[in-house]
Design a protein around this motif. Structure first.
Motif, PDB file in Angstrom:
ATOM      1  N   PRO A  97       5.593  -2.558  -2.618  1.00  0.00           N
ATOM      2  CA  PRO A  97       6.232  -1.569  -3.498  1.00  0.00           C
ATOM      3  C   PRO A  97       7.703  -1.887  -3.749  1.00  0.00           C
ATOM      4  O   PRO A  97       8.330  -2.646  -3.027  1.00  0.00           O
ATOM      5  CB  PRO A  97       6.069  -0.265  -2.730  1.00  0.00           C
ATOM      6  N   HIS A  98       8.179  -1.244  -4.772  1.00  0.00           N
ATOM      7  CA  HIS A  98       9.553  -1.460  -5.219  1.00  0.00           C
ATOM      8  C   HIS A  98      10.441  -0.409  -4.562  1.00  0.00           C
ATOM      9  O   HIS A  98      11.031   0.433  -5.217  1.00  0.00           O
ATOM     10  CB  HIS A  98       9.547  -1.309  -6.748  1.00  0.00           C
ATOM     11  N   LYS A 126       1.014  -8.689 -13.975  1.00  0.00           N
ATOM     12  CA  LYS A 126       1.225  -7.472 -14.762  1.00  0.00           C
ATOM     13  C   LYS A 126       0.327  -6.319 -14.303  1.00  0.00           C
ATOM     14  O   LYS A 126       0.431  -5.217 -14.827  1.00  0.00           O
ATOM     15  CB  LYS A 126       0.944  -7.746 -16.253  1.00  0.00           C
ATOM     16  N   GLY A 127      -0.581  -6.600 -13.367  1.00  0.00           N
ATOM     17  CA  GLY A 127      -1.546  -5.572 -12.966  1.00  0.00           C
ATOM     18  C   GLY A 127      -0.921  -4.465 -12.133  1.00  0.00           C
ATOM     19  O   GLY A 127       0.278  -4.457 -11.864  1.00  0.00           O
ATOM     20  N   LYS A 128      -1.779  -3.524 -11.727  1.00  0.00           N
ATOM     21  CA  LYS A 128      -1.289  -2.394 -10.951  1.00  0.00           C
ATOM     22  C   LYS A 128      -1.167  -2.763  -9.480  1.00  0.00           C
ATOM     23  O   LYS A 128      -1.825  -3.687  -9.006  1.00  0.00           O
ATOM     24  CB  LYS A 128      -2.245  -1.221 -11.118  1.00  0.00           C
ATOM     25  N   LYS A 129      -0.388  -1.967  -8.770  1.00  0.00           N
ATOM     26  CA  LYS A 129      -0.187  -2.227  -7.347  1.00  0.00           C
ATOM     27  C   LYS A 129      -1.167  -1.422  -6.513  1.00  0.00           C
ATOM     28  O   LYS A 129      -1.471  -0.275  -6.834  1.00  0.00           O
ATOM     29  CB  LYS A 129       1.240  -1.862  -6.943  1.00  0.00           C
ATOM     30  N   ARG A 130      -1.601  -2.035  -5.419  1.00  0.00           N
ATOM     31  CA  ARG A 130      -2.499  -1.347  -4.493  1.00  0.00           C
ATOM     32  C   ARG A 130      -1.698  -0.328  -3.680  1.00  0.00           C
ATOM     33  O   ARG A 130      -0.545  -0.572  -3.331  1.00  0.00           O
ATOM     34  CB  ARG A 130      -3.089  -2.409  -3.557  1.00  0.00           C
ATOM     35  N   THR A 131      -2.288   0.803  -3.402  1.00  0.00           N
ATOM     36  CA  THR A 131      -1.588   1.801  -2.578  1.00  0.00           C
ATOM     37  C   THR A 131      -2.495   2.251  -1.434  1.00  0.00           C
ATOM     38  O   THR A 131      -3.713   2.080  -1.475  1.00  0.00           O
ATOM     39  CB  THR A 131      -1.178   3.049  -3.393  1.00  0.00           C
ATOM     40  N   TYR A 132      -1.866   2.780  -0.421  1.00  0.00           N
ATOM     41  CA  TYR A 132      -2.578   3.326   0.734  1.00  0.00           C
ATOM     42  C   TYR A 132      -2.036   4.705   1.041  1.00  0.00           C
ATOM     43  O   TYR A 132      -0.878   4.997   0.751  1.00  0.00           O
ATOM     44  CB  TYR A 132      -2.354   2.468   1.987  1.00  0.00           C
ATOM     45  N   GLU A 145       2.214   2.349   4.666  1.00  0.00           N
ATOM     46  CA  GLU A 145       1.279   1.233   4.619  1.00  0.00           C
ATOM     47  C   GLU A 145       1.371   0.420   3.328  1.00  0.00           C
ATOM     48  O   GLU A 145       0.993  -0.749   3.301  1.00  0.00           O
ATOM     49  CB  GLU A 145      -0.141   1.769   4.869  1.00  0.00           C
ATOM     50  N   ASN A 146       1.900   1.018   2.266  1.00  0.00           N
ATOM     51  CA  ASN A 146       2.051   0.274   1.004  1.00  0.00           C
ATOM     52  C   ASN A 146       2.767  -1.056   1.198  1.00  0.00           C
ATOM     53  O   ASN A 146       2.535  -1.998   0.481  1.00  0.00           O
ATOM     54  CB  ASN A 146       2.900   1.094   0.015  1.00  0.00           C
ATOM     55  N   GLN A 174      -9.560  -6.612  -0.042  1.00  0.00           N
ATOM     56  CA  GLN A 174      -8.251  -6.158  -0.514  1.00  0.00           C
ATOM     57  C   GLN A 174      -7.845  -4.838   0.117  1.00  0.00           C
ATOM     58  O   GLN A 174      -6.776  -4.340  -0.169  1.00  0.00           O
ATOM     59  CB  GLN A 174      -8.311  -5.972  -2.041  1.00  0.00           C
ATOM     60  N   ARG A 175      -8.743  -4.284   0.943  1.00  0.00           N
ATOM     61  CA  ARG A 175      -8.469  -2.933   1.430  1.00  0.00           C
ATOM     62  C   ARG A 175      -8.122  -2.890   2.908  1.00  0.00           C
ATOM     63  O   ARG A 175      -8.308  -1.874   3.554  1.00  0.00           O
ATOM     64  CB  ARG A 175      -9.677  -2.047   1.153  1.00  0.00           C
TER      65      ARG A 175
END
Lengths: 805, 329, 190
Positions: A97-98, A126-132, A145-146, A174-175
């Motif tokens: 994350p930023h 350019k895709g979306k970021k994974r989040t937790y 966790e991000n 990826q999870r």
């Protein structure tokens, strides 16, 4: 010994180490996320890629997965390797994350550093970021966790190294998720280390959340004084308060890690209620004035009643400098003391332990990790000296056997064999192990003892760990004798005692008389002592008969208390003198193996800005000095109290200590590495049975208050963030005894003690020695905290069990 | 007796007059210089104290007077305090021999328009300029500061070097006037000013005079860029003010000497003598300002080369040529 | 022999002429300026409108949605060459990190603009207003209330918390710009 070339530097390394470690030894840093010296390699992060130019392996490989071999030529700066690492960083940053500005790791973040050094600035994907979703992991650790880059350091440390199971890795592909199965407080008392380990900001320190950045801190290499081990720590201070502590690598003491008690046990230094001003008869005065007033009053008492009517109490939580100064001042002034131990049992045990230990017998905590058999006698490392348990686990992981002779239901993060022995029987068990004399012990244990004895005889580097809390001097002496015997038999046996306080060892070195607070109270009651000077002592919490203590204190003409914590006894003093904590004054502390270590001051002292500014902006005044910055260390105060001039500087003080006390002779040449101090042969003690009262008949129970990792140690228990970690009042009872009471686990127990009633939750265990009741000390015990090394004989009719509803 | 008393009062009146004019002029020269420098550099210059900054010298004076007089711990106290006095007084004393007009005749008595007509006036003038070297050198040394010491040494070297050229350049003038008295020299220029017959001497004298006054491009002793402020770096308040005053009086002295030696002193058509002298002094001061606005500072070796290798030989040659001409005609 | 002397003399003459010309040009240039008139803008009477990016008085700006931009990341205080910025970060109830207190000592500030350059959230900005001298040194010490403004300053759009990915009142996990829904660890579906 393979010889290899890394970045044009030739280096010879021992067989079997990885290339990344070889590079470390050559002083070449290879980037790493998953590799950690203590945890070993897994090859998860791929950032340590280097180019093998020549030799048995060729091409881009992970330096943490390849053993260093003869003839290797490695380049860390090869364009191909650099390009590889650049891509690895880009992959790792794809989902990161930023949020660096609001992340506490920012500024000392490994991922941030390597991203910068790989020149990765703009995310191309350019895709979306994974989040937790994050979890609540208790009051000490913040989870985000991000930010995770799946290096596995935390789960490897937590499960493999520390031996706890409640934090680990879940999910696939990826999870991948690092956390607990369900949100909740982490169980391990070593959990804080995952903050240090995490290469990015997944786990950050919660008590110091958002307090500052690494670059703003005043950082010094310090020594932990929350138990007798003296682990190495790095102290970070800012705005006149301690922000957080980290483990600091020590090849002799603790390795890289520390326990949570040490990590979070510093808050006493920041508390608002800490004495920061002198106080004379309820009136605030500058601390220097309080000292002169105290000196004057002491002189008056001395003139009217004689010098022997003045007594000084110190403690094992003072620095060696303070204890030396007090000892000297008492000697030259003719005052009684300094009394450095609170109870006779404790004094006898500690002094026996210190007199038994010698350079050739003592092992360091790091050496325990390479032991091949560990026998503990009346020691519960996880509660008395937590990092010792960690060291024992490492030995166990390498295949060492662990056996414990104890009366408690021990709960250690590794497998061990327990011989359940009542405190009074431990000496016999030890003797049985030493010379196979099994006649004195109960038949039940003969087979077990014999098998343990055989195991000990079969190994090369056995270590005997002996506690000093529930053991008496006979056991302590016996442990040393056992080790000596094994050494004579050709084994490289080592001896390791745990002691009650950080500087108990130093206190025992200087205390030649061995007088205790119990003796002093008697003298106060008899009117012999009229003035008492208490310096940095927890007598209030450790003296078993509080009513008697209060009455004795009221009998005094003068009570001077000097402390850096607001102890209860401080509020009863005629004159309060504030002193400095280890973080402000520094100090030498001698750990349980006789290793005297210097902890330098971390900051100049003074009231924290958080307090002077009441949480907001610091006060808008211009002043040349630090608020409450005029407090002097206790050793200076000791001299001034006697109206004498202390040595002008700390160096001169060390010189003086070396000259004045033969046992501290080496102090004059004190180095930052520390020195080893042992009692000379002439002052060694011989065994003496002082085990207190013994159980007379079958209808009596021995109540043993024992150490707990949290909520027991006088300094760490003042940390607000550790409040929830203290145990609830519990009484452990042998399952066989419970049958007599018809009690079951979870019942309410009520004890009638001479000093008052005690209400506890009953816990049962097979491993408790019959006839023994174990109570872990905790702040919730309503009438007092139990004294150290005190024993209570409780007749059966004084124990009442109420069935739980 | 009354004659003596009257003479005394007349002398006092002349001294008062000269001092007033010189000091006022010095103060306003500062303003003129700052204003002109501003204009040369397309700025306005001081304009806040009074209209056109007319009160600026007064403001400066007050500031200097009320500022703390700092004497450094390591300084040689007596000498440190004496040095600015030497510089200022030596510059002022030179005006004693400058004739500023035609003698007036009152009641049959001729009153010379000069404070003191000494027959060796020229030597007196040079003696005073030489003495002011002491102010610079001692001030620099007594400050106990490396910058000040360097400035003082430079000042001494520079002033002694250029004194030679200064003196030699004026020899032809003396030869032509036949006297050391400034009054006589002015009188000798009744027909035409010496600048017409002695242009080379004029140029040498002018350059040397600039060097003597330690002004740009000869400000090596001060050299802000290297030495801070040179010999007076440690001075403050009115002691610094005296150095400052000395410099601007020195400007007038040199303007006056140039007027006396080469431009016929107070002589000129239409206007009365003192006015002509003032015009000449101010004119030269303005030229000095112009030079300051234009030229950069010499390097130390260039400074010495110019003095010893060019000006002194040129002055000597000029003496010979002048001698030949005087003998020949 | 003779031609050499002649050439040498001519060369010397050339040098002299060059010197004379250089002097003439120098004095001419300065003299010309004397009559050109001053360019000075006289300050208190005439105040030149300054460009928006000129560096003076520092402010703390707000998000487009009106909340404080500053997250107290300590970067400005770290980069400040004169150490004139100090602050203490804290966590607000909304989950946002903010400056509990923020102090700039303008007595020390040299208006170098490095803080603005370092700021990751466009919070700290320099403005053209420079007439902030005071007679009391303590009045030069600005607290957060003196610095905080309710507009965006030069950066009209940036909203750090819309991107940061941390949970605040305004956005939970997966609700920020370019974020996927939180991962369900307990499923084995691809």
């Amino acid at each position: 010994m393979p010889k290899l070339i890394i970045d044009n530097r030739e280096i010879e390394v021992p067989e079997g180490i990885k290339v990344i470690e070889a590079a470390d030894r050559a002083g070449i840093y290879i980037p790493r996320f998953c590799y950690y010296a203590e945890l070993g390699a897994v090859g998860a992060c791929r950032i340590c890629a280097v180019k093998f130019v020549d030799g048995p392996v060729k091409g881009i490989e992970m330096s943490c997965m390849i053993n260093a071999q003869d003839g290797m030529v490695v380049s860390t700066t090869d364009p191909e390797a650099r390009d590889f690492r650049r891509h690895v960083i880009e992959w790792l940053m794809m989902n990161h994350p930023h949020d660096c500005p609001v992340c506490d790791e920012g500024g000392h973040c490994l991922l941030q550093d390597l991203t910068e050094s790989c020149d990765h600035g703009i995310r191309r994907y350019k895709g979306k970021k994974r989040t937790y979703v994050d979890q609540y992991l208790g009051p000490l650790i913040q989870h985000e966790e991000n930010r995770c880059i799946q290096c596995y350091r935390c789960s490897r440390y937590y499960q493999e190294f520390a031996g706890y199971k409640d934090l680990g890795v879940m999910g696939i592909a990826q999870r991948i998720y690092f956390g607990r199965y369900a949100a909740g407080v982490l169980e391990s008392p070593f959990s804080g280390n995952i903050i240090d380990l995490c290469p990015t900001g997944v786990y950050t320190d919660k008590p110091s959340r958002y307090t500052g950045r690494r670059w703003d801190y005043e950082r010094v290499p310090g020594i932990c004084i929350n138990c007798s081990l003296g682990c190495h720590i790095t102290v970070s201070a800012r705005y006149r308060e301690i922000v957080y502590l980290e483990g600091r690598y020590s090849g002799k003491v603790n390795g890289s890690f520390i326990c949570d008690r040490g990590r979070y046990g510093f808050f006493y230094a920041n508390l608002e209620e800490r004495p920061r001003q002198g106080r004379v008869r309820g009136e605030d005065v500058p601390s220097g004035r309080a000292i002169t007033m105290a000196a004057q009053r002491v002189k008056e008492v001395s003139e009217s009643h004689g010098a022997a009517a003045i007594a000084v109490i110190g403690s094992g939580r003072s620095s060696l400098e303070t204890i030396a100064a007090l000892t000297h001042v008492c000697k030259v002034q003719g005052w009684r003391g300094p009394v450095l131990f609170d109870s006779r049992v404790s004094s006898e045990s500690v002094r026996t332990a210190v007199s038994c230990i010698a350079q050739e017998l003592a092992v360091s905590m790091k050496e325990i990790e390479s032991a091949d058999f560990i026998l503990t006698v009346g020691a519960d490392p996880i509660n008395e000296a937590p990092m010792l348990a960690m060291a024992m686990r490492q030995a166990w992981r390498k295949g060492a056997g662990v056996a414990a002779i104890d009366c408690r239901s021990l709960d250690w993060p590794f497998q061990f064999e327990q011989v359940t022995a009542a405190p009074d029987d431990m000496a016999d068990f030890l003797a049985a192990l030493e010379n196979s004399e099994t006649t004195v012990i109960s038949d039940r244990f003969v087979a077990q003892i014999k098998s343990i004895a055989a195991k000990i005889r079969a190994c090369h580097r056995p270590v005997v760990v002996c506690g000093t809390e529930i053991t008496d001097s006979k056991i302590i002496y016996g442990a040393a004798g056992f080790v000596k015997a094994m050494r004579q038999a050709g084994q490289e046996a080592g001896l390791f005692y745990t002691l009650p306080a950080a500087n108990s060892y130093g206190a025992a070195l200087l205390d030649e008389i061995g007088e205790t607070a119990e003796d002093l109270i008697e003298r106060i009651e008899s009117g012999e002592i009229k003035a008492l000077v208490i310096v940095e002592s927890d007598l209030w919490d450790t003296f078993s008969d509080r009513q008697r203590l209060i009455q004795a204190l009221e009998q005094l003409e003068l009570l001077v208390v000097a402390d850096f914590m607001a102890t209860e006894i401080l509020h009863r003093a005629d004159i309060i003198i504030p002193t400095l904590s280890i973080f402000e004054a520094g100090g030498i502390y001698v750990n349980q193996e006789g290793r005297a270590q210097w902890s330098p001051p971390a900051y100049a002292g003074g009231t924290p800005i958080k307090i002077t500014g009441q949480g907001g902006h610091p006060p808008r005044i211009i002043r040349p000095d630090i608020p409450a910055g005029d407090i002097s260390p206790a050793w200076r105060m000791a001299w001034w109290l006697a109206d004498r001039q202390p040595p002008a500087s700390h160096d001169l003080l060390l010189d003086w200590m070396g000259k004045t006390f033969p046992v501290l002779e080496k102090a004059a040449n004190f180095t930052s590495e520390g020195i080893r101090l042992y009692l000379p042969e002439a002052r060694r003690k011989t065994a003496r049975e002082t085990g207190g009262r013994k159980i007379q008949s079958l209808g009596e129970y021995l109540l043993l208050p024992v150490a707990a990792v949290f909520g027991d140690e006088p300094m760490a228990q003042r940390s607000p963030c550790l409040e929830g970690y203290a145990k609830h009042p519990e009484m452990w009872m042998a399952a066989s005894d419970a049958r007599l009471f018809d009690a079951s686990d979870g019942d309410a127990a009520r004890l009638q003690l001479p000093y008052g009633p005690l209400e506890l939750t009953l816990r049962l265990s097979e491993r408790i020695a019959p006839g023994t009741l174990i109570v872990y000390r905790c702040p919730d015990l309503f009438w007092q905290q139990f004294a150290r090394s005190s024993r209570f004989i409780v007749p059966k009719d004084r124990i009442r069990i109420e069935k739980k509803a | 007796m009354w004659l003596w008393t009257l003479g005394y009062f007349i002398l006092m009146a002349k001294i008062t007059l000269v001092l007033t004019v010189v000091l006022l002029l010095a103060a306003y020269l500062v303003l003129v210089e700052r204003k002109l420098l501003g204009r040369f550099q397309a700025r306005i210059g001081p304009n806040r104290a009074g209209i056109f900054g007319i009160l600026q010298p007064i403001a400066d004076g007050i500031k200097l007077l009320v500022k703390e007089d700092v004497v450094l711990d390591g300084a040689e106290r007596g000498i440190f305090q004496l040095a600015p006095v030497i510089v200022a007084s030596m510059a002022l004393l030179t005006f004693a021999i400058i004739p500023f007009g035609k003698p007036i005749i009152i009641g049959g008595h001729e009153i010379p328009m000069v404070i003191s007509d000494i027959n060796v006036g020229l030597l007196y003038a040079f003696a005073l300029t030489s003495l002011s070297v002491y102010g610079v050198a001692l001030g620099g040394w007594a400050s106990n500061s490396k910058y000040a010491l360097l400035g003082g040494i430079r000042g001494a070297a520079q002033m002694i070097s250029y004194e030679l050229a200064l003196g030699l350049s004026i020899v032809p003038v003396v030869m032509m006037a036949g006297s050391f008295s400034l009054v006589e020299i002015v009188n000798a220029q009744a027909k035409w000013p010496f600048i017409i017959v002695q242009p080379l001497a004029f140029i040498i004298f002018f350059i040397s005079a600039l060097a003597e006054s330690k002004r740009i491009p000869f400000d090596m002793p001060e050299a802000e860029a290297e030495l801070g402020a040179g010999y007076h770096i440690e001075y403050s308040g009115m002691r610094f003010g005296l150095f400052f005053l000395g410099e601007y009086v020195q400007m007038q002295v040199l303007g006056a000497l140039i007027a006396v030696f080469f431009l016929g002193g107070w002589r000129g058509p239409f206007l009365p003598g003192p006015i002509w002298l003032l015009i000449k002094i101010i004119g030269f001061s303005i030229i000095m300002v112009w030079i300051r606005a234009t030229l950069p500072r010499f390097r130390y070796d260039q400074l010495m080369t110019l003095g010893w290798k060019i000006l002194i030989p040129a002055a000597l040659i000029n003496i010979v040529i002048t001698g030949v001409f005087i003998v020949a005609f | 022999m003779q031609p050499i002397i002649v050439i040498g003399f001519l060369n010397n003459m050339k040098v002299l002429i060059e010197i004379a010309y250089a002097l003439y040009m120098g004095f001419y240039t300065t003299l010309k300026n004397l009559f050109r008139g001053p360019f000075t803008e006289e300050y208190p009477e005439y105040k030149r409108p300054l460009p928006a990016r000129s560096r003076a008085q520092i402010i703390l700006t707000s998000d487009p949605d009106g909340q404080e931009r500053c997250v107290a990341c300590y970067l400005c205080s770290a980069v400040c060459p004169v150490d004139c910025i100090s602050m203490q970060a804290a966590e607000a109830d909304s989950g946002r990190r903010y400056a509990k207190w923020f102090r700039i000592n303008f007595g020390r500030c040299i208006f170098c603009g490095l803080c603005e350059e370092a700021c990751p959230t466009s919070a700290i900005q320099l403005t053209p207003f420079f007439e902030n001298s005071k007679r009391d040194i303590l009045k030069m010490v600005y607290e957060k209330a003196d610095l905080q403004v309710d507009h965006c300053g030069k950066d009209k759009n940036y909203n750090f918390y819309a991107y940061a990915g941390i949970v605040t009142k305004s956005a939970g996990k997966g609700e920020h710009v370019k974020e996927e829904k939180p991962v369900d660890v307990r499923t084995n579906m691809p």
